[in-house]
Design an enzyme around this catalytic site. Structure first.
Site: not given
Ligand code: TYM
Length: 332
Positions: A115, A197, A200
């Site tokens: 990032k 990957k 969004k």
């Molecule tokens: P975030 O919002 O980026 O993504 C949400 C979830 O989607 C999964 N993910 C993917 N899985 C498979 N292929 C992909 N291309 C892909 N892109 C995203 C991510 O692994 C995630 O599970 N930091 C976290 C949010 C968070 C969180 C937490 C998660 C905040 N506190 C505590 C677990 C526990 C995040 O930014 O996810």
């Protein structure tokens, strides 16, 4: 709370429309946990502002995402599904945990490095300390299992390290969490650049499939998916190829094994396969899209559900926060 059941915690950032990656890597698995475990889910909006947001869009995304999760099957009467910024214990514990997290540990986080490259004009301190906020999210509920995609594994491991460090100084306080990473769908790749990957925020509109995409757009995106010069639908264990990604997506959406997928498409070529993947995705998303529209037409219902969950989350997490504060020596 029910002490007999394992606790599941996970969260997603309301930073834009949800992708097929978010769904297959995380949300789809949340649903399956709801009957067996004590599930706590959040919209991690505090995490979202580590990247600059347009206020109106951020606000709209948060509400829409809440509705979309219900449409995906998160049941607000079975699970506690709340909004992170509504529950003050998260930022409070995050500050405390910052003081038990090393600069070197945070510097090694792959996501921080990625990032920092992507948003080189805004490498803010929040982006750097983001994993200690995530650790707070998890540890406040003494969660056992964290269903996430592959990209979050490192953050969950760091959470364990922080918890272990705290426990070894002050005695048993936090449960050590483990990530739960699905076999298929853990890392859905971009349809245009299969070595990165699906995200969004990809600038290439054909790279990511969003849960609310129209069927005709989904079909177009899969038809344009980058593959290779072969034509056999076979999983290539040596190379990261677009076809691997499509096989993975199809397997995750249909719950078929990779072997079964290979057999089904033996001798049928990439073109037919791409259309079948698109159709499977369209059919999976159709009921979600219909439900989403229904939820969005009843904002009062959504508000009622998240307010109730905010309250439950606060009750659970305040107990843990107070215990932490006492152990550290704060006057409370
Ligand atoms: P975030 O919002 O980026 O993504 C949400 C979830 O989607 C999964 N993910 C993917 N899985 C498979 N292929 C992909 N291309 C892909 N892109 C995203 C991510 O692994 C995630 O599970 N930091 C976290 C949010 C968070 C969180 C937490 C998660 C905040 N506190 C505590 C677990 C526990 C995040 O930014 O996810």
């Amino acid at each position: 709370m029910d002490k007999g059941k394992k606790v599941i915690f996970s969260a997603v950032q309301p930073s834009g429309a949800l992708t097929l990656g978010n769904y297959l890597g995380a949300v789809k698995n949340w649903i399956d946990f709801q009957d067996k475990y004590k599930c706590i889910f959040a919209l991690a909006d505090l995490h979202t502002i580590t990247v600059r947001q347009n206020p109106e869009e951020f606000h709209k995304n948060t509400i829409e995402l809440y509705a979309l999760f219900l449409a995906c099957g998160v049941d607000p009467d079975k699970s506690t599904f709340f909004i992170q910024s509504h529950v003050h214990t998260h930022s409070e514990l995050a500050w405390i945990l910052n003081c038990y997290t090393q600069f070197g540990e945070l510097s090694r986080m792959t996501q921080f490095k990625d990032k920092s490259r992507k948003y080189s004009g805004n490498i803010n301190v929040g982006l750097f300390t983001y994993p200690s906020l995530m650790a707070a999210d998890i540890l406040l509920y003494n969660a056992d299992l964290i269903p996430v995609g592959e990209d979050q594994r490192q953050h969950v491991e760091l959470t364990r390290d922080i918890a272990q460090r705290f426990n070894s100084i002050y005695g048993q306080t936090f449960t050590l969490p483990e990530s739960f990473i699905p076999k298929a769908g853990a890392r859905v790749m971009s349809l245009q650049k299969p070595d990165s990957k699906m995200s969004k925020s990809d600038e290439n509109a054909n790279a990511s499939v969003f849960l609310l995409d129209r069927p005709e757009d989904i079909l177009k995106k899969f038809k344009r998916a980058v593959t290779d010069s072969n034509s056999e639908v076979r999983f290539n264990h040596e190379q990261k190829t677009g076809i691997n990604n499509l096989i993975n997506i199809y397997s995750a959406v249909t719950d078929k094994t990779i072997d079964e997928v290979e057999k089904e498409f033996e001798g049928r070529g990439y073109g037919t396969f791409k259309t079948s993947v698109a159709q499977a995705v369209i059919e999976k998303l159709r009921p979600i899209q219909d439900e989403f529209k229904k939820y969005m037409s009843d904002i009062v219902y959504l508000e009622e559900k998240y307010k109730k969950a905010d309250k439950t989350a606060l009750e659970i997490s305040e107990e843990v926060l107070n215990e932490v504060k006492k152990k550290v020596g704060f006057v409370i």
